[in-house]
Design a protein around this motif. Structure first.
Motif, PDB file in Angstrom:
ATOM      1  N   ALA A 141      -4.899  -4.046  -4.895  1.00  0.00           N
ATOM      2  CA  ALA A 141      -5.711  -2.941  -4.366  1.00  0.00           C
ATOM      3  C   ALA A 141      -5.491  -2.790  -2.862  1.00  0.00           C
ATOM      4  O   ALA A 141      -5.294  -1.675  -2.357  1.00  0.00           O
ATOM      5  N   PHE A 142      -5.506  -3.909  -2.132  1.00  0.00           N
ATOM      6  CA  PHE A 142      -5.296  -3.845  -0.689  1.00  0.00           C
ATOM      7  C   PHE A 142      -3.874  -3.398  -0.353  1.00  0.00           C
ATOM      8  O   PHE A 142      -3.658  -2.671   0.621  1.00  0.00           O
ATOM      9  N   ASN A 190      -0.497   1.510  10.514  1.00  0.00           N
ATOM     10  CA  ASN A 190      -1.627   0.588  10.332  1.00  0.00           C
ATOM     11  C   ASN A 190      -2.972   1.247  10.619  1.00  0.00           C
ATOM     12  O   ASN A 190      -3.882   0.638  11.174  1.00  0.00           O
ATOM     13  N   LYS A 191      -3.115   2.508  10.264  1.00  0.00           N
ATOM     14  CA  LYS A 191      -4.376   3.201  10.515  1.00  0.00           C
ATOM     15  C   LYS A 191      -5.508   2.670   9.652  1.00  0.00           C
ATOM     16  O   LYS A 191      -6.677   2.907   9.937  1.00  0.00           O
ATOM     17  N   PRO A 198      -2.481   1.468   1.634  1.00  0.00           N
ATOM     18  CA  PRO A 198      -1.543   2.155   2.534  1.00  0.00           C
ATOM     19  C   PRO A 198      -0.584   3.095   1.804  1.00  0.00           C
ATOM     20  O   PRO A 198      -0.210   4.147   2.331  1.00  0.00           O
ATOM     21  N   ASP A 199      -0.196   2.712   0.575  1.00  0.00           N
ATOM     22  CA  ASP A 199       0.703   3.576  -0.206  1.00  0.00           C
ATOM     23  C   ASP A 199       0.016   4.891  -0.571  1.00  0.00           C
ATOM     24  O   ASP A 199       0.640   5.955  -0.563  1.00  0.00           O
ATOM     25  N   ILE A 200      -1.265   4.820  -0.905  1.00  0.00           N
ATOM     26  CA  ILE A 200      -2.009   6.044  -1.214  1.00  0.00           C
ATOM     27  C   ILE A 200      -2.060   6.954   0.008  1.00  0.00           C
ATOM     28  O   ILE A 200      -1.857   8.170  -0.083  1.00  0.00           O
ATOM     29  N   GLY A 201      -2.324   6.355   1.175  1.00  0.00           N
ATOM     30  CA  GLY A 201      -2.343   7.146   2.399  1.00  0.00           C
ATOM     31  C   GLY A 201      -1.001   7.778   2.702  1.00  0.00           C
ATOM     32  O   GLY A 201      -0.922   8.940   3.121  1.00  0.00           O
ATOM     33  N   ARG A 202       0.066   7.019   2.461  1.00  0.00           N
ATOM     34  CA  ARG A 202       1.414   7.539   2.709  1.00  0.00           C
ATOM     35  C   ARG A 202       1.746   8.666   1.732  1.00  0.00           C
ATOM     36  O   ARG A 202       2.314   9.691   2.129  1.00  0.00           O
ATOM     37  N   ASP A 203       1.386   8.507   0.462  1.00  0.00           N
ATOM     38  CA  ASP A 203       1.618   9.566  -0.522  1.00  0.00           C
ATOM     39  C   ASP A 203       0.825  10.828  -0.172  1.00  0.00           C
ATOM     40  O   ASP A 203       1.326  11.954  -0.328  1.00  0.00           O
ATOM     41  N   ILE A 215      -4.766  16.159  -6.983  1.00  0.00           N
ATOM     42  CA  ILE A 215      -4.178  16.234  -8.333  1.00  0.00           C
ATOM     43  C   ILE A 215      -2.819  15.543  -8.393  1.00  0.00           C
ATOM     44  O   ILE A 215      -2.622  14.613  -9.191  1.00  0.00           O
ATOM     45  N   PRO A 216      -1.841  15.943  -7.551  1.00  0.00           N
ATOM     46  CA  PRO A 216      -0.564  15.206  -7.584  1.00  0.00           C
ATOM     47  C   PRO A 216      -0.706  13.763  -7.115  1.00  0.00           C
ATOM     48  O   PRO A 216       0.050  12.885  -7.558  1.00  0.00           O
ATOM     49  N   LEU A 217      -1.676  13.498  -6.238  1.00  0.00           N
ATOM     50  CA  LEU A 217      -1.880  12.133  -5.768  1.00  0.00           C
ATOM     51  C   LEU A 217      -2.332  11.228  -6.905  1.00  0.00           C
ATOM     52  O   LEU A 217      -1.842  10.098  -7.057  1.00  0.00           O
ATOM     53  N   ILE A 218      -3.249  11.714  -7.734  1.00  0.00           N
ATOM     54  CA  ILE A 218      -3.731  10.928  -8.872  1.00  0.00           C
ATOM     55  C   ILE A 218      -2.612  10.701  -9.882  1.00  0.00           C
ATOM     56  O   ILE A 218      -2.450   9.602 -10.423  1.00  0.00           O
ATOM     57  N   ILE A 219      -1.811  11.751 -10.118  1.00  0.00           N
ATOM     58  CA  ILE A 219      -0.703  11.621 -11.077  1.00  0.00           C
ATOM     59  C   ILE A 219       0.309  10.588 -10.603  1.00  0.00           C
ATOM     60  O   ILE A 219       0.749   9.718 -11.371  1.00  0.00           O
ATOM     61  N   SER A 220       0.680  10.645  -9.318  1.00  0.00           N
ATOM     62  CA  SER A 220       1.640   9.678  -8.780  1.00  0.00           C
ATOM     63  C   SER A 220       1.063   8.266  -8.780  1.00  0.00           C
ATOM     64  O   SER A 220       1.786   7.286  -8.985  1.00  0.00           O
ATOM     65  N   SER A 221      -0.265   8.148  -8.580  1.00  0.00           N
ATOM     66  CA  SER A 221      -0.907   6.837  -8.589  1.00  0.00           C
ATOM     67  C   SER A 221      -0.854   6.214  -9.979  1.00  0.00           C
ATOM     68  O   SER A 221      -0.572   5.017 -10.125  1.00  0.00           O
ATOM     69  N   PHE A 222      -1.103   7.029 -11.004  1.00  0.00           N
ATOM     70  CA  PHE A 222      -1.031   6.512 -12.369  1.00  0.00           C
ATOM     71  C   PHE A 222       0.395   6.078 -12.715  1.00  0.00           C
ATOM     72  O   PHE A 222       0.597   5.068 -13.395  1.00  0.00           O
ATOM     73  N   ASP A 223       1.381   6.826 -12.258  1.00  0.00           N
ATOM     74  CA  ASP A 223       2.778   6.446 -12.497  1.00  0.00           C
ATOM     75  C   ASP A 223       3.084   5.101 -11.849  1.00  0.00           C
ATOM     76  O   ASP A 223       3.749   4.240 -12.450  1.00  0.00           O
ATOM     77  N   ARG A 224       2.589   4.924 -10.628  1.00  0.00           N
ATOM     78  CA  ARG A 224       2.858   3.668  -9.923  1.00  0.00           C
ATOM     79  C   ARG A 224       2.146   2.502 -10.599  1.00  0.00           C
ATOM     80  O   ARG A 224       2.701   1.401 -10.709  1.00  0.00           O
ATOM     81  N   VAL A 225       0.915   2.722 -11.043  1.00  0.00           N
ATOM     82  CA  VAL A 225       0.173   1.668 -11.750  1.00  0.00           C
ATOM     83  C   VAL A 225       0.913   1.257 -13.026  1.00  0.00           C
ATOM     84  O   VAL A 225       1.018   0.068 -13.349  1.00  0.00           O
ATOM     85  N   ALA A 226       1.444   2.241 -13.745  1.00  0.00           N
ATOM     86  CA  ALA A 226       2.194   1.940 -14.973  1.00  0.00           C
ATOM     87  C   ALA A 226       3.439   1.126 -14.659  1.00  0.00           C
ATOM     88  O   ALA A 226       3.759   0.172 -15.387  1.00  0.00           O
TER      89      ALA A 226
END
Length: 284
Positions: free
Chosen positions: A165-166, A3-4, A170-175, A209-220
């Protein structure tokens, strides 16, 4: 993430946690209007005290919250110093034209009682705004936020965007942490004791770079799942997180309606009637 990022996905058990999302969102909006409308310390100070009480009642992780407070206090101290450097006599504009010099460094840099008062009130106002925002964030979940926004006639698709978005922060931070650990296991040095600040910044930028790629995959994946469930076909929507109003919600409703009426009265009178001072100054 421990919960940071101060985002709650599970409702708490305190008094403020048990309020409905509708009550929390409406109260927060009214409090923001209340804070924005005036520089009167007589109005700000009670809310500052209530903010401290509300924050303490939520039983937050003080160790994590401490760093946020340090950053906010430091930024706002820098802000008022810059205000003073830009115009040492700014208090005269706000407090009625007085010019009581407290100390003088040069002809250009001096501190008056009026400027000190204005900068102090400004600092307290900014800290109060931060505390009210933190209390709101700590007391609400993404689903309650969406339900609260929907209750004030925000389209439910926009409410869902806020909720997702909220939930996703946390998922972005964990990734980010997972990618960072993966790079370290491959020999990339990110230890502050062994790598220079420049090298660590460079490596952390490469993580994006890998963070953005994984984020787009999750959004899809989320988008496909929502389409398959028929999201967006209905004109209205209900929220499982929104429960019936309790006695506390009804009491808060009376408070925020009365406060909204007071805000309307204050804004109208202070913009239509001539005022001696732009802010309350007890030594005028």
């Amino acid at each position: 993430m421990e919960n940071k990022l101060l985002i709650n996905l599970i409702p708490g058990d305190t008094f403020l946690h048990r309020l409905t999302g509708k009550t929390k969102v409406r109260t927060f909006i009214v409090l923001l209007i209340y804070l924005i409308m005036s520089f009167d310390l007589r109005l700000i100070l009670p809310l500052f005290i209530l903010g401290i009480i509300g924050l303490k009642s939520l039983k937050p992780a003080w160790k994590t919250l401490k760093y946020f407070f340090i950053i906010i206090v430091a930024v706002n101290l820098l802000n008022i110093v810059l205000f003073w450097l830009a115009d040492p006599d700014i208090g005269a504009y706000w407090c009625g034209g007085g010019n009581t010099v407290l100390f003088k460094l040069t002809d250009r840099f001096y501190l008056t009682a009026e400027t000190f008062w204005y900068l102090m009130v400004r600092f307290i106002k900014m800290i109060t705004s931060f505390m009210v925002s933190v209390v709101f964030i700590l007391s609400i979940t993404p689903s309650e936020l969406a339900a609260g926004l929907y209750s004030i006639k925000v389209p439910y698709k926009i409410c869902t965007i806020f909720s997702l978005a909220f939930r996703y922060i946390p998922d972005i931070g964990r990734d980010f942490q997972n990618i960072k650990v993966s790079l370290q296991t491959r020999g990339v040095e990110l230890d502050p004791k062994k790598a220079s600040l420049k090298d660590r910044l460079k490596q952390n930028v490469l993580i994006l770079i890998p963070l953005i790629i994984s984020s787009f995959d999750r959004v899809a994946n989320i988008s496909n799942a929502m389409d398959l469930r028929g999201y967006g076909r209905g004109k209205t929507r209900t929220y499982y997180s929104e429960h019936e109003e309790l006695k506390a919600d009804k009491a808060f409703k009376v408070i925020y309606v009365a406060l909204l009426l007071f805000c309307a009265y204050w804004i109208i009178t202070h913009n239509t009637m001539p005022q001696d001072f732009r802010m309350w100054y007890p030594f005028a």
